[in-house]
Design an enzyme around this catalytic site. Structure first.
Site, PDB file in Angstrom:
ATOM      1  CB  SER A 170       3.781   0.359   0.690  1.00 28.71           C
ATOM      2  OG  SER A 170       3.253  -0.914   0.961  1.00 28.71           O
ATOM      3  CB  ILE A 186       6.107   1.935  -2.933  1.00 32.07           C
ATOM      4  CG1 ILE A 186       6.355   1.471  -1.486  1.00 32.07           C
ATOM      5  CG2 ILE A 186       7.336   1.720  -3.824  1.00 32.07           C
ATOM      6  CD1 ILE A 186       7.447   2.174  -0.747  1.00 32.07           C
ATOM      7  CG  HIS A 207       6.040  -0.318  -7.137  1.00 33.42           C
ATOM      8  ND1 HIS A 207       6.797  -1.049  -6.253  1.00 33.42           N
ATOM      9  CD2 HIS A 207       4.800  -0.240  -6.597  1.00 33.42           C
ATOM     10  CE1 HIS A 207       6.043  -1.400  -5.225  1.00 33.42           C
ATOM     11  NE2 HIS A 207       4.821  -0.919  -5.396  1.00 33.42           N
ATOM     12  NE  ARG A 216      -2.699  -5.729  -2.324  1.00 37.82           N
ATOM     13  CZ  ARG A 216      -1.999  -6.376  -1.410  1.00 37.82           C
ATOM     14  NH1 ARG A 216      -1.874  -5.887  -0.195  1.00 37.82           N
ATOM     15  NH2 ARG A 216      -1.428  -7.526  -1.704  1.00 37.82           N
ATOM     16  CB  ILE A 245      -6.935   0.522  -8.960  1.00 35.18           C
ATOM     17  CG1 ILE A 245      -7.941   0.945 -10.034  1.00 35.18           C
ATOM     18  CG2 ILE A 245      -5.613   1.260  -9.128  1.00 35.18           C
ATOM     19  CD1 ILE A 245      -7.528   0.708 -11.458  1.00 35.18           C
ATOM     20  CB  CYS A 304       0.869  18.996  16.927  1.00 34.01           C
ATOM     21  SG  CYS A 304       1.696  17.407  16.789  1.00 34.01           S
TER      22      CYS A 304
END
Lengths: 421, 502
Positions: free
Chosen positions: B46, B48, B50, B311, B337, B410
């Site tokens: 994701s 993120i 946290h 994961r 992890i 691109c």
């Protein structure tokens, strides 16, 4: 670098080329054509198959030949062309920023702008095919470029998803190159491309076309190894138990084209949610006066010939616009898609043009129907005029004429509907 | 080949450890089995950072997340990658959810996070106008942020290489050579690397590496599927939106990415195959349904990519393993992890550095862990055309110095040839289409490389001086092209004129 022009055309494909030539014929002086690729012609140089020009030149040409005819003429007309130049911004007051190697950033002010950027292919994500993400998944047009421009084969054992024109043409092209095209799958119960391509590219080469079928899974770690194919029901959902595995190293996608309108949106020009191109009047002029659009950036065409025709409409319209002698109707006539019509271009009629006899309207149907009438209906439900067609199908653009005599001052809306005859 | 330390695994953990250890004047080799770093969990998550209210401070997860969070601003500034501290909202719909939000807040406060706040009423919709109107409460954590996990990994690797770490790609650890309960070397597909210290950062495969050294734990991969939407939708939400977390996961989130795309996902389920990040129809539906609970109107028509990540998870264990092996000297495990792994990266690297010091004292006291005087902590900012669209005058100067920056390859992501060339020649060079894509975003946009991949392929072929047939999507076996045209016909001898009507 700062530059000023009467007309800047963005895109040197069939649309942009036609605009340039026709604008010049209509006495537009300073014209600049901007092309992002190394060569003019847009996607045509990679379309080495025949079938171009039948409508426009009344003879059958390949893509490069078709483009070549316009490019040759362009050279005689002293139109400024900048190749390998990418436009990065257009504003509503017709300022353009572009970039290339030689000039760096170009800041251009133009009196008129034509958007002719073409379209891009829908990707795997647009249709959400699950599975892994290995090498060997190409849109049909990318595969076409690798084969016809670069000279390399992107695969040996191929499954084509979607029966769009480029997909069918590439099924034949790869077969001619010795690849095995195991199947062309079409989720709909009908081909989304031209009937002539189905016959000449698939039937003639014994390539199986499976209607109501789709890929439900792509497998392979580094390279595509196989796909799972399933039949779909009326709601286009895979029917359990109909799954079949086909081993292949390549998946070609031909699942539709999307007008490339990011620059258009950034300029604040409103798009039609169905065509995904700008909303235009009969001059193919967007809601911003003096910014026009034509070709596949406006709506996806079946044939380059129709694109040329549309480019010429714009070329003439730019001439009129720059002369400043246009007369607006007291109110525009809006044209709406009715039964079984997906969209109509143009979306409205704005001008009074002395001597004009008719206006050609282009449309696409939602689903195939046979023996139909195309009815042009006014606000009060009266049929203004009607055209019979033996067959209509989403893969083939339909055009009808709107006679000028019907366009009286009070007419506000026209709806176009398909009725069984 | 001989070195002081071998790090196995070029994920975000391995590369962060490599960078941290490159402060010392020792010889370090990082080996990675794929053709680039960030090829496993580090590219499919994701992204993120946290705030740190989920886990208990007495666990490594809790402690290292909390220690790491404040470090990201400087670290990302040093590495010249984007980090946006946009804050997160855990959304609640019921009284029961409210109680859970209070529990999270209390836990967060126990962990030392001071600025947590429970928001309710109109303020919620001021913060998030597109939030599900049935939402009632939210736990607001301003310190949560977003990052590109693969760009982070690549930057860490670049920085490590600049400081002398040798990164060997396409190099797979096959066995750990052990003599008298002491690490002696790593056997790879390219031969033996002699070393007395091995750091196992092999992610999903860390259990296989540990087993070779006699440590037993079993990693079960958990798959998470994601969907990424076009750049025009990144502003659909302003924060990272989470549902109420469960024991298994933090749930299906809705968040902008640092590149202004909109990201939704992941779902979460155990799978058997560690190398199969395939998406599924059921997963796609689950992710969309989950995300719609938070934001009902998602722009499904503008999907740019679906992907999945795997994961590591060890059943029955709810914490990281970061320790020197108790059985084998010189062997350090950095395993299991899972979330909040990415959020804990800086502190994990520092912790491993500390463990290394102890290990060195024990087994190689002659090895002096002195800091390099010339350690380079920061990378040089590399200009990207996409960042200069409103500063065209400045880009003009760049083009005047090097015309490659005037050629746009691109169109969707507005990437110049100069940027692509730089990616091919940066400290940890890109050698495949996907590696280019992760570094400079060519092919990452709405056409998904349809237009630019033939051009990028040509540039790679020219720069690496290899045949276009050798250019791959992601390493050997994933070559894009099969043969030159006319070759298959020659092989098979099929003549179409005779066989079919043309």
């Amino acid at each position: 670098m700062k530059l000023e022009y009467d007309l800047v055309i963005i895109g040197g494909g069939p649309a942009g080329l036609a605009v340039a030539l026709e604008a010049r014929r209509n006495t537009v002086k300073d014209i600049l054509l901007l092309e992002r690729d190394k060569y003019l012609g847009g996607i045509l140089p990679q379309c080495i198959h025949n079938g171009f020009g039948v409508q426009y030149f009344k003879e059958e040409l390949t893509g490069p030949e078709y483009a070549g005819r316009f490019i040759t003429k362009l050279k005689d007309c002293q139109i400024n062309v900048k190749k390998e130049t990418m436009v990065i911004n257009i504003t509503s007051d017709k300022r353009i920023i572009a970039i290339n190697r030689d000039d760096g950033l170009l800041h251009i002010q133009s009196k008129a702008v034509v958007l002719a950027m073409g379209c891009r292919e829908r990707t795997r994500e647009a249709i959400a095919v699950p599975g892994s993400r290995p090498a060997g998944i190409f849109t049909a047009g990318t595969a076409q470029r690798y084969i016809n421009i670069e000279g390399y084969m992107p695969g040996r054992e191929v499954v084509v998803l979607g029966s769009g024109d480029i997909g069918m043409i590439m099924a034949r092209r790869m077969t001619l190159e010795g690849a095995r095209v195991k199947a062309v799958l079409e989720i709909m119960p009908f081909s989304t491309g031209l009937i002539r391509n189905k016959v000449q590219c698939l039937d003639d080469f014994n390539i199986p076309l499976k209607f109501n079928h789709t890929i439900t899974r792509i497998e392979g770690g580094k390279r595509v190894e196989k796909v799972t194919v399933a039949q779909v029901d009326k709601n286009l959902q895979a029917i359990p138990g109909t799954e079949e595995e086909i081993s292949c190293d390549t998946v070609l996608l031909s699942v539709g084209l999307i007008p490339e309108n990011e620059l258009t949106s950034e300029a604040g020009i409103k798009l039609d949610p169905v065509t995904r191109g700008p909303i235009v009047n009969e001059n193919r002029e967007t809601e911003i006066e003096g910014i026009f659009a034509c070709g596949n950036v406006l709506h996806v065409h079946d044939l380059a010939d129709f694109v040329t025709e549309e480019g010429e409409i714009v070329g003439r319209a730019v001439g009129e616009y720059l002369k400043g002698n246009r007369k607006f109707r007291s109110q525009p006539i809006k044209i709406f898609p009715g039964d079984n019509i997906a969209y109509v271009v143009p979306q409205h009629i704005d001008f009074i043009v002395p001597g004009r006899k008719k206006i050609k309207l282009f449309m696409r149907v939602k689903k195939p129907e046979e023996r139909v009438k195309i009815n042009l209906i006014d606000d009060k439900g009266r049929v203004l005029t009607a055209y019979k067609k033996r067959i209509v199908t989403p893969g083939e653009m339909v055009s009808v004429f709107l006679p000028e005599v019907l366009l009286d001052d009070k007419l506000k809306n026209i709806t176009i509907s398909i009725k069984r005859d | 080949m001989k070195t002081d330390v071998v790090i196995i695994g070029g994920g975000v953990i391995g590369t962060a450890i490599a960078r941290e250890l490159s402060r010392f004047n020792i010889n370090i080799i990082l080996i990675e089995k794929e053709d680039d770093v960030a090829m496993g969990t580090s590219k499919g998550n994701s992204g993120i950072i946290h705030a740190g209210y989920n886990d208990d401070f007495n666990t490594l997860k809790g402690e290292l997340n909390i220690k790491s969070n404040p470090k990201f601003d400087k670290l990302c500034a040093d590495l010249k990658i984007l980090f946006k501290r946009i804050g997160s909202l855990v959304i609640g719909f019921s009284q029961e959810d409210f109680r859970k939000l209070k529990e999270l807040k209390e836990n967060g406060e126990k962990n030392g996070i001071e600025n947590l706040e429970i928001i309710r009423g109109p303020k919620l919709f001021e913060l998030e106008p597109n939030l599900n109107p049935q939402a009632k409460y939210a736990l607001y954590a301003p310190s949560a942020g977003i990052i590109s996990p693969y760009k982070f990994t690549i930057a860490l690797a670049d920085n490590a290489v600049i400081n002398g770490v040798k990164v060997l790609l396409e190099t797979e650890a096959k066995d750990i050579r052990i003599e008298e309960k002491q690490v002696y070397g790593v056997v790879t597909n390219r031969g033996l690397i002699e070393t007395r210290i091995v750091i196992n950062a092999a992610g999903l495969h860390a259990d296989e590496i540990a087993e070779a050294a006699g440590d037993n734990f079993k990693i079960n991969p958990i798959k998470g599927e994601y969907q990424l939407f076009d750049k025009q939708w990144g502003n659909l939400v302003n924060h990272i939106l989470f549902p109420i977390p469960t024991k298994l996961s933090k749930g299906i989130l809705v968040a902008p990415t640092v590149h202004d795309n909109l990201l939704i996902g992941p779902n979460s389920y155990w799978v058997k195959d560690k190398d199969d990040p395939a998406t599924t129809k059921a997963g796609t539906e689950e992710v969309c349904e989950g995300a719609r609970k938070l934001v009902p109107n998602l722009p499904h028509q503008d999907l740019v990519a679906s992907f999945a990540g795997l994961r590591a998870d060890i059943e029955g264990r709810n914490d990281f393993i970061i320790e020197a092996s108790k059985k084998i000297r010189g062997f350090i495990n950095v395993a299991d992890i899972e979330s909040p792994g990415l959020s804990s990266v800086p502190a994990i690297a520092e912790m491993v550095s500390g463990i290394l010091k102890e290990v060195v004292k024990e087994i190689s006291p002659q090895l002096e862990l002195n800091c390099q005087d010339d350690f380079v902590e920061t990378l040089v900012e590399q200009p990207k055309f996409a960042d200069y669209l409103d500063k065209t005058g400045e880009w003009q100067e760049i083009v005047e110095k090097d015309t490659d920056y005037g050629e746009i390859i691109c169109r969707c992501e507005k990437v110049s040839k100069g940027e692509i060339l730089r990616a091919i020649h940066q400290p940890l060079p890109a050698r495949s289409l996907d590696a280019i894509k992760r570094r400079v975003r060519a092919g990452m946009g709405r056409c998904q490389g349809g237009f630019c991949s033939p051009k990028v392929l040509k540039i790679l072929s020219e720069e690496l001086k290899i045949s276009p047939l050798k250019v791959s999507k992601k390493g050997p076996g994933s070559e894009i092209l099969k043969t030159k045209t006319k070759e298959i016909i020659k092989e098979t001898g099929v003549k179409f004129k005779d066989e079919v009507r043309v």
